[in-house]
Write a protein that holds these residues in place. Structure first.
Motif, short mmCIF file in Angstrom:
data_model
loop_
_atom_site.label_atom_id
_atom_site.label_comp_id
_atom_site.label_asym_id
_atom_site.label_seq_id
_atom_site.Cartn_x
_atom_site.Cartn_y
_atom_site.Cartn_z
N PRO A 67 49.45 45.07 44.19
CA PRO A 67 50.93 45.10 44.22
C PRO A 67 51.59 43.80 43.82
O PRO A 67 52.56 43.81 43.05
CB PRO A 67 51.24 45.45 45.68
CG PRO A 67 50.02 46.16 46.17
CD PRO A 67 48.87 45.51 45.47
N GLN A 68 51.09 42.65 44.30
CA GLN A 68 51.77 41.39 43.99
C GLN A 68 51.74 41.11 42.50
O GLN A 68 52.76 40.72 41.90
CB GLN A 68 51.12 40.24 44.75
CG GLN A 68 51.87 38.92 44.61
CD GLN A 68 53.28 38.99 45.16
OE1 GLN A 68 53.48 39.19 46.34
NE2 GLN A 68 54.29 38.82 44.29
N LEU A 69 50.59 41.32 41.86
CA LEU A 69 50.48 41.10 40.42
C LEU A 69 51.39 42.05 39.65
O LEU A 69 52.03 41.67 38.66
CB LEU A 69 49.03 41.28 39.98
CG LEU A 69 48.71 41.02 38.51
CD1 LEU A 69 49.03 39.58 38.13
CD2 LEU A 69 47.24 41.33 38.20
N LYS A 70 51.48 43.29 40.13
CA LYS A 70 52.33 44.28 39.49
C LYS A 70 53.79 43.83 39.48
O LYS A 70 54.47 43.86 38.45
CB LYS A 70 52.19 45.62 40.21
CG LYS A 70 53.17 46.69 39.77
CD LYS A 70 52.88 48.01 40.47
CE LYS A 70 53.02 47.91 41.96
NZ LYS A 70 52.71 49.19 42.65
N TYR A 71 54.27 43.38 40.64
CA TYR A 71 55.68 42.98 40.73
C TYR A 71 55.93 41.64 40.05
O TYR A 71 57.04 41.39 39.58
CB TYR A 71 56.13 42.98 42.18
CG TYR A 71 56.33 44.39 42.71
CD1 TYR A 71 57.49 45.10 42.38
CD2 TYR A 71 55.37 45.02 43.48
CE1 TYR A 71 57.68 46.40 42.82
CE2 TYR A 71 55.55 46.32 43.93
CZ TYR A 71 56.70 47.01 43.59
OH TYR A 71 56.88 48.30 44.02
N ILE A 84 50.49 46.34 30.03
CA ILE A 84 50.13 47.73 30.29
C ILE A 84 49.49 47.83 31.68
O ILE A 84 48.47 47.20 31.95
CB ILE A 84 49.16 48.27 29.23
CG1 ILE A 84 49.75 48.08 27.83
CG2 ILE A 84 48.85 49.74 29.48
CD1 ILE A 84 48.80 48.46 26.70
N HIS A 85 50.11 48.61 32.55
CA HIS A 85 49.61 48.78 33.90
C HIS A 85 48.62 49.96 33.92
O HIS A 85 48.98 51.08 33.52
CB HIS A 85 50.77 49.03 34.86
CG HIS A 85 51.68 47.84 34.98
ND1 HIS A 85 51.71 47.03 36.08
CD2 HIS A 85 52.58 47.33 34.09
CE1 HIS A 85 52.59 46.07 35.89
NE2 HIS A 85 53.14 46.22 34.69
N VAL A 86 47.41 49.69 34.38
CA VAL A 86 46.32 50.67 34.34
C VAL A 86 46.12 51.23 35.75
O VAL A 86 45.83 50.48 36.69
CB VAL A 86 45.02 50.04 33.83
CG1 VAL A 86 43.92 51.09 33.72
CG2 VAL A 86 45.25 49.34 32.49
N PRO A 91 49.40 47.47 18.38
CA PRO A 91 50.16 46.79 17.32
C PRO A 91 50.71 45.42 17.69
O PRO A 91 51.09 44.65 16.81
CB PRO A 91 51.30 47.78 17.04
CG PRO A 91 51.46 48.55 18.30
CD PRO A 91 50.08 48.67 18.87
N VAL A 92 50.80 45.11 18.99
CA VAL A 92 51.33 43.81 19.45
C VAL A 92 50.40 43.30 20.55
O VAL A 92 49.59 44.06 21.09
CB VAL A 92 52.78 43.95 19.99
CG1 VAL A 92 53.72 44.40 18.89
CG2 VAL A 92 52.83 44.91 21.17
N PRO A 93 50.51 42.02 20.91
CA PRO A 93 49.67 41.51 21.99
C PRO A 93 49.84 42.34 23.28
O PRO A 93 50.96 42.70 23.64
CB PRO A 93 50.17 40.08 22.18
CG PRO A 93 50.72 39.70 20.84
CD PRO A 93 51.32 40.95 20.29
N ALA A 94 48.72 42.63 23.94
CA ALA A 94 48.75 43.47 25.14
C ALA A 94 47.96 42.81 26.27
O ALA A 94 46.88 42.26 26.04
CB ALA A 94 48.17 44.85 24.84
N ILE A 95 48.53 42.88 27.46
CA ILE A 95 47.88 42.39 28.67
C ILE A 95 47.66 43.58 29.59
O ILE A 95 48.61 44.33 29.87
CB ILE A 95 48.76 41.33 29.38
CG1 ILE A 95 48.98 40.13 28.48
CG2 ILE A 95 48.12 40.91 30.71
CD1 ILE A 95 50.06 39.18 28.99
N LEU A 96 46.44 43.79 30.05
CA LEU A 96 46.14 44.92 30.94
C LEU A 96 46.16 44.44 32.38
O LEU A 96 45.50 43.45 32.73
CB LEU A 96 44.77 45.51 30.61
CG LEU A 96 44.57 46.03 29.18
CD1 LEU A 96 43.23 46.76 29.07
CD2 LEU A 96 45.71 46.94 28.75
N ILE A 97 46.91 45.16 33.21
CA ILE A 97 47.01 44.83 34.64
C ILE A 97 46.34 45.94 35.43
O ILE A 97 46.73 47.11 35.33
CB ILE A 97 48.49 44.70 35.07
CG1 ILE A 97 49.18 43.60 34.28
CG2 ILE A 97 48.59 44.45 36.57
CD1 ILE A 97 48.61 42.23 34.52
#
Length: 384
Positions: free
Chosen positions: A239-243, A208-210, A228-234
């Motif tokens: 920009p580099q992490l996003k891509y 999930i991009h915040v 409901p499922v494993p989630a990673i927050l970005i």
């Protein structure tokens, strides 16, 4: 702009509201902020005023500034507006351009069809290219970029290692929006969609991009406790992490906006969604003259990217479309191929680049970046 030292009078999220009904509770606050901005601009005595998008606020600001300077009979600053009104999207849309030349001196257009439309209605205009291209230049460290290289390939393998994602896991990127009103509508739909998909994809992981908005950050942080499922927050603004996250994902589920263009740069197939207040949805259905909401579909005049909009944007519908996209490599490849055409359309034309170079601009990033074309146009105005 903030990274370059801009100090805002107030947080942008204070006026970041879209829609019709959604605007009503904020009218008083908008009037107060508008008055504050006008007074601050007059006190600053600028040579140039540049407004960016948010035309409801920006045009009122420019109109009031021009009126005040005319009253004072003093030298008035040149007014630039970045991002043309979407006159091409609405019935009678070109009427919105009438009269703008009285308080807007020059418009920077980000879409290829906008420059001619503005000029036909008496506006000075320059097509500078879409600002999403700046991501390529930033991540390429300012190196010259050929037209066929307008893409960003992140490091998905490093991303999976960093967040301990199993090699067999299916990763979906989720982009619920940048404004709180969008996120509060869309994130519950995204959550219920994941509930419907988790049995079909047992090792499902969501990224999930915040957006860099404290209100959005707080809301999503609370919401994922019941995810409901494993989630990673970005976090936004990286920009580099996003891509890298895009590269690690099979597909993306996004709220309509600029993120659809970022996904095109990453060549990541996606599904575009949107919900609004029912009065706003009614207005759009009756006033829009184009059948699509995502910019890639608009530019290509083709439903290459599936869209689930308004009342059709339900968890069941979104899950059906997303599952179809995840299981169909032909649909995925069609989106990837279409992205090449979209990027080509969004690049500034050779004549615009040549004009910039003739004005003596030898900058880094390259002179054909949208920001440098806009900057050179502003500087050339002041040198006249």
């Amino acid at each position: 702009m903030s990274n370059q030292g801009l100090k805002s009078l107030f947080p942008m999220e204070n006026i970041a509201v879209m829609g019709i009904w959604e605007l009503l509770p904020h009218f008083y606050n908008f009037r107060v902020k508008l008055k504050e901005t006008v007074e601050a601009a007059l006190q600053f005595q600028p040579h140039v005023v540049v407004t960016v998008d948010s035309k409801g606020f920006s045009f009122r600001l420019l109109k009031q500034l021009r009126a005040r300077y005319n009253q004072q009979r003093s030298d008035r600053p040149v007014h630039f507006h970045y991002v043309a009104p979407s006159f091409w999207a609405w019935k009678g849309g070109e009427a919105r351009l009438k009269g703008l030349s009285k308080f807007v001196d020059h418009v920077f257009c980000i879409l290829p069809n906008e420059e001619a439309g503005c000029k036909l209605n008496g506006l000075n205009a320059t097509f500078v290219g879409h600002p999403i291209l700046e991501d390529v230049l930033e991540l390429n460290m300012g190196k010259e970029t050929a037209l066929h290289e307008w893409k960003i390939t992140g490091n998905g393998e490093d991303f999976r290692k960093k967040y301990a994602i199993a090699s067999g896991a299916t990763v979906i990127t989720l982009l619920p929006g940048s404004r709180l009103q969008e996120v509060t509508r869309m994130l519950p739909i995204f959550s219920n969609t994941m509930k419907l998909l988790k049995d079909s994809f047992p090792e499902l992981v969501t990224v999930i991009h915040v957006a860099p908005n404290q209100l959005v950050d707080n809301y999503i942080a609370k919401a994922v406790h019941k995810w409901p499922v494993p989630a990673i927050l970005i976090p936004g603004g990286t920009p580099q992490l996003k891509y890298d996250a895009f590269n690690a994902s099979l597909v993306a589920l996004c709220t309509s906006g600029t993120v659809a263009m970022e996904l095109q740069l990453a060549r990541l197939p996606c599904l575009v969604t949107y919900r609004a207040h029912f009065l706003t949805e009614w207005f759009v259905r009756h006033k829009a003259k184009i059948p699509y909401i995502s910019l890639p579909n608009i530019l290509l005049d083709s439903p290459v990217i599936p869209e689930a909009l308004f009342q059709a944007c339900t968890p069941a519908k979104v899950a059906f479309l997303l599952k179809e996209l995840m299981n169909n490599t032909v649909l995925q490849q069609q989106q990837i191929a279409a992205a090449e055409k979209v990027m080509e359309l969004l690049c500034p034309p050779n004549r615009t680049r040549n004009n910039t170079e003739q004005q003596g601009m030898k900058p880094s990033p390259p002179s054909y970046s949208p920001s440098m074309i806009a900057a050179s146009t502003i500087l050339s105005y002041k040198q006249r």
